[in-house]
Write an enzyme that holds these catalytic residues in place. Sequence first.
Site, PDB file in Angstrom:
ATOM      1  N   PHE A 149     -10.080  59.814  57.536  1.00 15.07           N
ATOM      2  CA  PHE A 149      -9.366  59.853  55.938  1.00 15.07           C
ATOM      3  C   PHE A 149      -9.597  61.134  55.277  1.00 15.07           C
ATOM      4  CE2 PHE A 149     -13.579  58.013  55.205  1.00 15.07           C
ATOM      5  CZ  PHE A 149     -13.879  58.860  53.943  1.00 15.07           C
ATOM      6  N   LYS A 174      -2.503  59.754  65.342  1.00 12.09           N
ATOM      7  CA  LYS A 174      -2.493  58.435  64.847  1.00 12.09           C
ATOM      8  C   LYS A 174      -3.752  58.923  63.775  1.00 12.09           C
ATOM      9  CE  LYS A 174      -5.111  55.461  64.049  1.00 12.09           C
ATOM     10  NZ  LYS A 174      -5.588  54.779  62.902  1.00 12.09           N
ATOM     11  N   GLU A 198      -5.458  55.196  58.773  1.00 14.33           N
ATOM     12  CA  GLU A 198      -4.344  54.125  57.949  1.00 14.33           C
ATOM     13  C   GLU A 198      -4.515  54.266  56.236  1.00 14.33           C
ATOM     14  OE1 GLU A 198      -7.661  51.539  59.732  1.00 14.33           O
ATOM     15  OE2 GLU A 198      -6.574  53.328  60.100  1.00 14.33           O
ATOM     16  N   SER A 219     -16.806  58.028  62.668  1.00 15.35           N
ATOM     17  CA  SER A 219     -18.226  57.844  62.712  1.00 15.35           C
ATOM     18  C   SER A 219     -18.672  57.661  64.186  1.00 15.35           C
ATOM     19  CB  SER A 219     -18.343  56.157  62.209  1.00 15.35           C
ATOM     20  OG  SER A 219     -17.706  55.255  63.137  1.00 15.35           O
ATOM     21  N   CYS A 238     -18.122  65.694  56.957  1.00 13.35           N
ATOM     22  CA  CYS A 238     -19.400  65.565  58.187  1.00 13.35           C
ATOM     23  C   CYS A 238     -20.537  66.751  57.970  1.00 13.35           C
ATOM     24  CB  CYS A 238     -18.478  65.459  59.383  1.00 13.35           C
ATOM     25  SG  CYS A 238     -17.504  66.900  59.743  1.00 13.35           S
ATOM     26  N   GLU A 251     -26.259  58.107  57.813  1.00 10.69           N
ATOM     27  CA  GLU A 251     -24.969  58.822  57.262  1.00 10.69           C
ATOM     28  C   GLU A 251     -24.441  57.867  56.046  1.00 10.69           C
ATOM     29  OE1 GLU A 251     -21.163  61.632  58.690  1.00 10.69           O
ATOM     30  OE2 GLU A 251     -21.466  59.363  59.320  1.00 10.69           O
TER      31      GLU A 251
END
Length: 492
Positions: A152, A176, A179, A229, A284, A385
């Site tokens: 995202f 993909k 969402e 992740s 990240c 994180e």
Amino acid sequence: MHTLEQLPNFIGGTWLRSKNAEYLDVTNPATGEIIAEVPLSPAVDVDAAVSAGSKAFESWRRVPVTERAHYLFTFREKLEAHFEDIARTATRECGKTIAESRGELRRGIENVEVACGIPSLMQGYNNEDIASGIDEHMIRQPLGVVVAITPFNFPGMIPLWFLPYAIATGNCFILKPSEKVPQTSQWLVRLLEESGLPRGVVQLVHGGKPTVDALLEHPLVKAISFVGSTRVARHVYAQAAANGKRAQCQGGAKNAAIILDDAAMDMTSNIVADSAFGCAGQRCLANSLAITVGGAREPFTEAMADAARKRRVRYGLEEESEMGPVITPESKSRIERLISEAENEGARILIDGRGRSVDGFENGNWVFPTLLDGVPAEGMLARTEIFGPVFGLIHADSLQEAIDLVNSQSYGNMACLFTSSGAAARQFRYEAEAGNIGINLGVAAPMAFFPFSGWKDSFFGSLHAQGRHGVEFYTQTKVVVERWPSYWSRRF
């Protein structure tokens, strides 16, 4: 009554409503407003997309490499023409500031530009007369249908880490997206469609974990690219390998910055604050931890506290905004819980970003910049994180002690050093166990023609995204050894 748009998939060159899918709300994280509905596409949609890509592959791989590059040149021009529209879409669904959305899209376009050089990047090599009358060649050929599963936090840039290289090398590509942020990907694929790309070369399939699992298990999918992740990256990598697919899986991070007392403190604190609090800490490559050495402790701590207090937290579409919300209410709750856990472990909260909101946007997922001092090196905050605007401070007596703290992390995405000493910089870049190294930089993001490296639990695979690594990942080498009898007989 206003009806929300139910986003379609793009399969075989056609925008199609998902078959028998549930739908999730897509929410603006700054306002709480539902802005669209996204399908959780079932396996039947995945199979349709893979089948369309597999069918298109046989003709697409035969398109001359220079012609494939021409489609990317056209795509680049369309991205430029709709630059502001795409950036504003990313801000609405992701929450970052409009300046951050513009920045990420610019970096994405740089990857399209690099992939336009595919006629040179894809070249092989050869030798004549490896034995008498025998020549040997190494050539690169595409894999087939390949997939990218993207997160995202960079809805415009990260798909473009993969897509341009995949199609330029002759593969057919399935995207993909997360969402949580599906609308930016709609823009990218619509512009590819307008570029005249043949039907079936690129597909867009929305969905969640069952959609991902169907892609991982499909026998015609040859390669998986993933960013997310570490927990999910490890799962995707293992499942891809178990199903005979190559994979590149970018995981999580806990990026430390070492601050020496000879660093230019004003510059350093500004750069580190931008790294720590930019994109609300949801990237990240965010600096989420500083290790101050010796006399750097007091001035750096004061400067970071001042920067955290002054950060302008606003709705991202306001030009003066310097930080937006986090992505979901669940993310906000998780971040606030981790701050409390850090305090319970002994960290001292200098600036507390919990329990605040932005006037006029009270329904947003707001966590303001947070600064914690005296973070235990073995504690949760130093190892987890958080993926939010939370910055921790640890103190060390020497550069070597600080480097050892960096290397004790399970992650290895990025590490940075701030200093005026060339000798210290050389020791750091030589010894630090991270794939991306910054010297007097807070975000050591590689340019598009360099690989986006990552080590340890931050990456699973051998070939990274971007540049030549991208070309190598999306191609397989074929070695041809040949002898021509008529030539051989003339010589012998």
